[in-house]
Structure formats: C-alpha cells, structure tokens
Design a protein around this motif. Structure first.
Motif, PDB file in Angstrom:
ATOM      1  N   VAL A 283     -54.724 -29.563 -11.454  1.00 12.82           N
ATOM      2  CA  VAL A 283     -53.621 -28.757 -10.906  1.00 12.82           C
ATOM      3  C   VAL A 283     -53.958 -28.369  -9.462  1.00 12.82           C
ATOM      4  O   VAL A 283     -53.119 -28.511  -8.561  1.00 12.82           O
ATOM      5  CB  VAL A 283     -53.361 -27.500 -11.769  1.00 12.82           C
TER       6      VAL A 283
ATOM      7  N   CYS B 278     -53.418 -31.174  -7.170  1.00 12.30           N
ATOM      8  CA  CYS B 278     -51.974 -31.358  -6.879  1.00 12.30           C
ATOM      9  C   CYS B 278     -51.517 -30.373  -5.810  1.00 12.30           C
ATOM     10  O   CYS B 278     -50.776 -30.749  -4.892  1.00 12.30           O
ATOM     11  CB  CYS B 278     -51.140 -31.176  -8.141  1.00 12.30           C
ATOM     12  N   ARG B 279     -51.915 -29.116  -5.916  1.00 10.12           N
ATOM     13  CA  ARG B 279     -51.491 -28.116  -4.939  1.00 10.12           C
ATOM     14  C   ARG B 279     -52.048 -28.434  -3.549  1.00 10.12           C
ATOM     15  O   ARG B 279     -51.424 -28.144  -2.541  1.00 10.12           O
ATOM     16  CB  ARG B 279     -51.941 -26.712  -5.353  1.00 10.12           C
TER      17      ARG B 279
ATOM     18  N   ASP C  97     -51.429 -33.201  -3.485  1.00  8.65           N
ATOM     19  CA  ASP C  97     -50.217 -33.843  -4.002  1.00  8.65           C
ATOM     20  C   ASP C  97     -50.371 -35.371  -3.948  1.00  8.65           C
ATOM     21  O   ASP C  97     -49.575 -36.067  -3.329  1.00  8.65           O
ATOM     22  CB  ASP C  97     -48.995 -33.365  -3.182  1.00  8.65           C
TER      23      ASP C  97
ATOM     24  N   ASP D 189     -50.732 -39.462  -5.244  1.00 11.75           N
ATOM     25  CA  ASP D 189     -50.036 -40.321  -6.205  1.00 11.75           C
ATOM     26  C   ASP D 189     -50.749 -40.300  -7.551  1.00 11.75           C
ATOM     27  O   ASP D 189     -50.107 -40.200  -8.582  1.00 11.75           O
ATOM     28  CB  ASP D 189     -49.983 -41.764  -5.667  1.00 11.75           C
TER      29      ASP D 189
ATOM     30  N   LEU E 143     -50.595 -25.679 -17.298  1.00 13.17           N
ATOM     31  CA  LEU E 143     -51.128 -24.905 -16.168  1.00 13.17           C
ATOM     32  C   LEU E 143     -50.360 -25.157 -14.873  1.00 13.17           C
ATOM     33  O   LEU E 143     -50.396 -24.342 -13.953  1.00 13.17           O
ATOM     34  CB  LEU E 143     -52.606 -25.275 -15.936  1.00 13.17           C
ATOM     35  N   HIS E 144     -49.707 -26.312 -14.784  1.00  9.42           N
ATOM     36  CA  HIS E 144     -49.015 -26.749 -13.560  1.00  9.42           C
ATOM     37  C   HIS E 144     -47.887 -25.797 -13.206  1.00  9.42           C
ATOM     38  O   HIS E 144     -47.227 -25.260 -14.087  1.00  9.42           O
ATOM     39  CB  HIS E 144     -48.446 -28.152 -13.833  1.00  9.42           C
ATOM     40  N   TRP E 145     -47.628 -25.613 -11.895  1.00 10.51           N
ATOM     41  CA  TRP E 145     -46.529 -24.708 -11.537  1.00 10.51           C
ATOM     42  C   TRP E 145     -45.209 -25.217 -12.085  1.00 10.51           C
ATOM     43  O   TRP E 145     -45.067 -26.375 -12.487  1.00 10.51           O
ATOM     44  CB  TRP E 145     -46.499 -24.442 -10.033  1.00 10.51           C
ATOM     45  N   LYS E 146     -44.210 -24.303 -12.103  1.00  7.23           N
ATOM     46  CA  LYS E 146     -42.912 -24.664 -12.673  1.00  7.23           C
ATOM     47  C   LYS E 146     -41.883 -24.931 -11.565  1.00  7.23           C
ATOM     48  O   LYS E 146     -40.707 -25.159 -11.844  1.00  7.23           O
ATOM     49  CB  LYS E 146     -42.413 -23.552 -13.609  1.00  7.23           C
ATOM     50  N   LEU E 147     -42.318 -24.904 -10.308  1.00  6.10           N
ATOM     51  CA  LEU E 147     -41.387 -25.135  -9.192  1.00  6.10           C
ATOM     52  C   LEU E 147     -40.906 -26.578  -9.164  1.00  6.10           C
ATOM     53  O   LEU E 147     -39.805 -26.877  -8.703  1.00  6.10           O
ATOM     54  CB  LEU E 147     -42.064 -24.785  -7.857  1.00  6.10           C
ATOM     55  N   THR E 148     -41.749 -27.486  -9.596  1.00  2.26           N
ATOM     56  CA  THR E 148     -41.383 -28.896  -9.752  1.00  2.26           C
ATOM     57  C   THR E 148     -42.041 -29.405 -11.031  1.00  2.26           C
ATOM     58  O   THR E 148     -43.003 -28.814 -11.511  1.00  2.26           O
ATOM     59  CB  THR E 148     -41.893 -29.784  -8.598  1.00  2.26           C
ATOM     60  N   GLU E 149     -41.541 -30.484 -11.548  1.00  2.00           N
ATOM     61  CA  GLU E 149     -42.252 -31.216 -12.594  1.00  2.00           C
ATOM     62  C   GLU E 149     -43.549 -31.757 -11.999  1.00  2.00           C
ATOM     63  O   GLU E 149     -43.630 -31.991 -10.791  1.00  2.00           O
ATOM     64  CB  GLU E 149     -41.417 -32.428 -13.046  1.00  2.00           C
TER      65      GLU E 149
ATOM     66  N   LYS F 206     -45.759 -34.414 -10.565  1.00  2.21           N
ATOM     67  CA  LYS F 206     -45.384 -35.702  -9.985  1.00  2.21           C
ATOM     68  C   LYS F 206     -46.580 -36.632  -9.860  1.00  2.21           C
ATOM     69  O   LYS F 206     -46.441 -37.844  -9.751  1.00  2.21           O
ATOM     70  CB  LYS F 206     -44.748 -35.487  -8.607  1.00  2.21           C
ATOM     71  N   THR F 207     -47.768 -36.040  -9.847  1.00  3.15           N
ATOM     72  CA  THR F 207     -48.991 -36.826  -9.743  1.00  3.15           C
ATOM     73  C   THR F 207     -49.341 -37.413 -11.105  1.00  3.15           C
ATOM     74  O   THR F 207     -49.283 -36.716 -12.112  1.00  3.15           O
ATOM     75  CB  THR F 207     -50.136 -35.934  -9.235  1.00  3.15           C
TER      76      THR F 207
END
Lengths: 324, 324
Positions: free
Chosen positions: A252, A255-256, A259, A261, A287-293, A295-296
C-alpha cells in the motif's frame, strides 16, 4: 545476425552466466563455482572463463556482443565499477571489477547491485513486460528491493536508495540491525516470520506442529511455516498471515509513493505462490485507500533465481544496445 | 533576445502569473481574482487576459515565448490537459483547459498538478538548484508532496503516485479521510497538530495558554501553536514536537525509498523556519539508520507561495525549451 548481451551474476557461492538477445530473450544460463581461495584474481578469471564459454557455446565473437553486465552484492561504487567488499569472498576489497572483466573480455562492461539487477530482469523479461514502473520486493533474510521507473533503475543520489525493507512501519516496534525501529523487514522477511514462530513456541509455550520441526532440525524456516499452514496448524497460520499483513502494508505504501504498474514479490518466500498472494491481496485490498480502486498489480516474480543474471545482461543491453 | 516561459497557477481564489527566463530566473509575478460566477469561460478568459498582460508589461510577442505552463488543483487528466473538477469553482467540470488556454494565446501549453508544479518550482529555482533528486512535503490541511527524480516529476503509472502524506506510519493509528489508518498526514499536517492541541485542551482538560486563543477565536491553528511554543507553553511544545517527530519519521522513510539530494518542507507550517527545522532535524538524526550518516539535506522551501507559478512556468520550460 542479432547481437547479444552477456549477464554475469556474482554470488558468494556461484557465478551465473546468461545471454540476452535483442528481443529480450534470455538463453544459455549456467553457473560455475565462485573460487574462494584465490582472491580477486581467481574471481575475475572465473568470470572471464565463464563468459568465454558462453560465447563459445553459442558461436559468438566479440563483435557479436554489445557488452557485459555484472551483478554483484553491495557495497559497490557503481560510478567507478568497483566492488568495495564481498561477504564470504576474501580478497574482494576495492576491486575494480568492471574494468578487469572488460579488459579480460575486450568488451564494454557495466556493474550493478545484484538486487537492482534482479528487479531489472523481472522488469525487462519477467512480470514487468519491459514498460512502465515496477517495484520488486525480495523476501529473504531481509526484504530487499529494486525500483524501476520509466525503464531506469532508481539508485538515489548517494547510492543508498531503494531500501524499502527499511521503511519504518511500526515506530514503536522491533529494533532493526540497521539502527532503526519498526522497519518493514522486521515483520515480513522469511527470517523474521520464522523467528516469530519460534518465539511463540519457545517463549510463549504455544502448541504447534512446528514443535516437531524444531525438535528434528533445531530451527524453523519460512517453508516449514507455509507447509504447516497448509496442514492446518493454527500458530503457523497466524504467523504467515501476520507476515502477509505487513507485506500488504508495504505494498500500500509503495502505491501511495510510486503508483507503479506492478509490485513483484520475489525470493524464497514467493515460491509459496498463491499461498502468499491470497493473504497479501486480501490485506492489500482492505488496507488500500478508498479514493480509488487499487490500480497496481501484485504479482509473484516469474524468473525465479535467474532474474539477477538476466537483469545483469539487461543492464548491459540498456547501456550499450538500447540506442540502436 | 532570450525567450521566456509563462507560468499560470490556477487557485480557487486567485490566478497567479509569472515569467521564467532561460537562465531559470522568475520575474513579473502578479495575481488576478479567479472569477467564480462565469463558469469555465470566465476562468479561461481571465487566464488569457493575465498572460497577455504579463507579455505586454514585458514587451513580449508570441515569438518571444516558448510556451505556457498551467498549474491547477486535482483531479486532472494530465495526458489530455483536462481539469476534471475544481472545488469552489462551479463550471470547471471536464474542462480542456490546456487547449483552451493554448488556443487563446496561440502558444503551446502544458497542464500540471499544482502540488507537483510547486515541487518543480523549488527544484528548478529554489532549494533544489535544478539538479539531482528532490522530494517536497507541503504541510497544510493535509501533507501534499511532489517528487522530482533526475529533473522529472514522478506521476506514477495511473496518476495517483506521490501521495507521501498517505504513507501508513501507524498501522493501528488514527483513521484518515482516505479510508486508510495511520497515514502520515494524520500526525504532522498543520490541521492535525492543531486538532491534537484542541483535543488535549477540550477533552483531556489540559492547561495551556492556547485556551485563551480558543476562547477568543473559537479555534486554534498551527501558527498559534508555534507562537505558544515560543512563549514556553508546555502543551504547545508537546504538540509541536510530536508533529516534528512524525515529519522526521516521514523524512527517514523518504531517505530509505528515494535517497534524494534534498527533502524540502513547504506550506504554512514551514514558515516557522528554524522552529520547525530544529526539532525535525533532531528527530531525523535519531530515527535515521546507523549504517550511514544522513546524506539527504533537509531544508525549508525558498520560494514560498510563488513556487507553484514558477514551477508551472518551469514545466513549460522543460517541455518546450529545454532541448535547445
């Protein structure tokens, strides 16, 4: 005729060799023992001998080869192509390995950190597909990492970047050998999940089928835990899931930050395949934020232990051949 | 005659304009109000009017300008130069701002996220010195960030990278609006340190000179805390130091990940200058691994609130002029 790059992966026990063609296909992989008793001269000689054998086996002359990429364990002086020291191989202090190999083969050479080379191998010929951004975590004694952004290995300004295993994720947590507290690798490397299982059995007196492994071998490793987990052992399941939770937390954060691939999981623990991916993916989505699905894409490394030597060749490909 | 780039920084209240010359010197900065009642046409008109005024004031014709860089708040579709939505400015939904401004001025234009533009401004004309790798943290309502690696802004593969304020650093900690738990920004943004002070006074009944600020204004902000801190208030000192601790933790993680030349602190809280840098540096040195000395320089942003507009011009400079 297509031209090739040679990859040489220098380890403490073996030196691996491989060819990479211009379509990014690897071939001819083999290994020779790392000569431990004859100092740097013996190591360089073995590297040159192996590369010559590789060329001979495939009927290649120097004109058919763009260059040689060498992967070696740190600490390295990348700018000058120098191995500063090598654990387990006496005589490898301050060795200008790049130039010695280049001179021995009459070919241009480039030196890269072995963890970065492995990430680059997965990027170029494995999961990464040779495009975009990719981060690799190698789960072993610690948690090694390699970062490939826009096809370039990220080294950092002082050559000490890409140490994602030393992100602090539990500020009040376990002390790490690096002098920090709560580093990611203290929670999800193969070594540390085995240590947690052992601690729970020996110190906390928890019952587990791993007790018999401890009795028989005197120690537990990550594979014993995933085996016991598969057989329904509760303690093993807790320990494995706890490691997967922290690995997901690290993903996570990656990703933050990046971000990318792909995030690629490699090393011994990654051989557990779906048994690792299932809990990691589950925790990752939670655990991933909910602002986006998310993507990685999370994936298990495709090249296994060949990633390092293929990536070493890839580094040579990038440096000496890509401009064509 | 030297050619210029124009920077336009679109905010919810003001639109800023600046020129950047080929020696990376900014000049002519001024601002116009953001017209809120006339939809996207009014906004574009004001942007074009301001840019024309900037050119007129400096006797520039289109041939003297490489291009226009536009900084705007997210969410954006960078590839297509589209503002997807803009809080506080009705009518700014799915506006192809880049092309509209480009058409209005008969100049090439490029769109960039405002936080990234600000980081690029500091990189090019401020603390970064225009070389190497730099990470910027902007301490405001949240913790914004911008990452410049080898002179390029890092966007991520899906345009959602560089969100360092949402690194998880306390997995069992405070819930964040993003849906995660224990995000860095929940511990060191201006908003959250003010909220912690208020909570300690109102809920825990702790004594503090900030009580009188609360009584007078009904709220506390980060500046009140640094002021009270300077006046010897114990609660303020605790809260400020706690924020500095987490900021330092974030900086250590940035070193492990990127190993940049500089980490730049910006935004309202950074105006506290040494009062922020002293505790952050102290915690940073303590939390940093012991394998090497800290090599990354921590610094306060040099350009203040002009970073965004200068960086927007810089993005145009990189895209349209750097090849010369």
């Amino acid at each position: 005729m297509s031209k090739y790059c040679i990859g040489v992966d220098l380890g403490g026990t073996f030196i691996k060799f491989a060819l990479l063609d211009e379509d990014r296909r690897a071939s001819g992989t083999f290994q020779l023992p790392t000569p431990a008793g004859r100092g740097s001269a013996g190591v360089v000689e073995q590297m040159v001998r192996g590369a010559r054998k590789l060329m001979g086996d495939h009927g290649l002359r120097a004109a058919d080869v763009h260059g040689v990429g060498i992967g070696a364990p740190g600490p390295l002086d990348l700018d000058n192509g120098v191995v500063i020291a090598m654990p387990n191989v006496p005589g490898m202090e301050n060795v200008p390995l790049r130039n010695l190999v280049s001179d021995g083969l009459h070919l241009p050479a480039v030196l890269e950190n072995d963890a970065n080379a492995a990430a680059y191998g997965e990027y170029l010929c494995g999961v990464g597909g040779g495009r975009g951004d990719m981060v690799m975590l190698t789960l072993g004694t610690g948690v090694g990492s390699g970062i490939v952004l826009n096809g370039r290995i990220h080294h950092g300004s002082h050559g000490i970047g890409a140490e994602l295993g030393h992100m602090i994720v539990e500020p009040s947590g376990e002390k790490c050998g690096c002098g920090q507290q709560g580093c990611l690798e203290r929670y999800c490397s193969a070594t540390y999940i085995a240590r947690l299982a052992r601690r729970m059995i020996e110190k906390d007196g928890r019952a587990s089928s791993l007790q018999s492994v401890l009795d028989a071998k005197g120690d537990i490793d990550a594979k014993d835990i995933s085996d016991a987990c598969r057989d329904g052992d509760e303690l093993a399941a807790y320990v494995w899931d706890n490691g997967a939770y922290y690995l997901a937390l690290g993903c996570v954060n990656i990703c933050r930050i990046f971000d990318p691939d792909e995030i690629v999981l490699a090393g011994g623990m990654a051989r557990a395949g779906d048994e690792l991916m299932e809990p990691v993916t589950r925790h990752f989505r939670r655990l991933h934020w909910k602002l986006t699905e998310p993507k990685t894409r999370l994936a298990i490394a495709a090249l296994g232990s060949d990633a390092g030597v293929v990536g070493a060749a890839g580094v040579a490909w990038q440096k000496f051949a890509q401009k064509r």
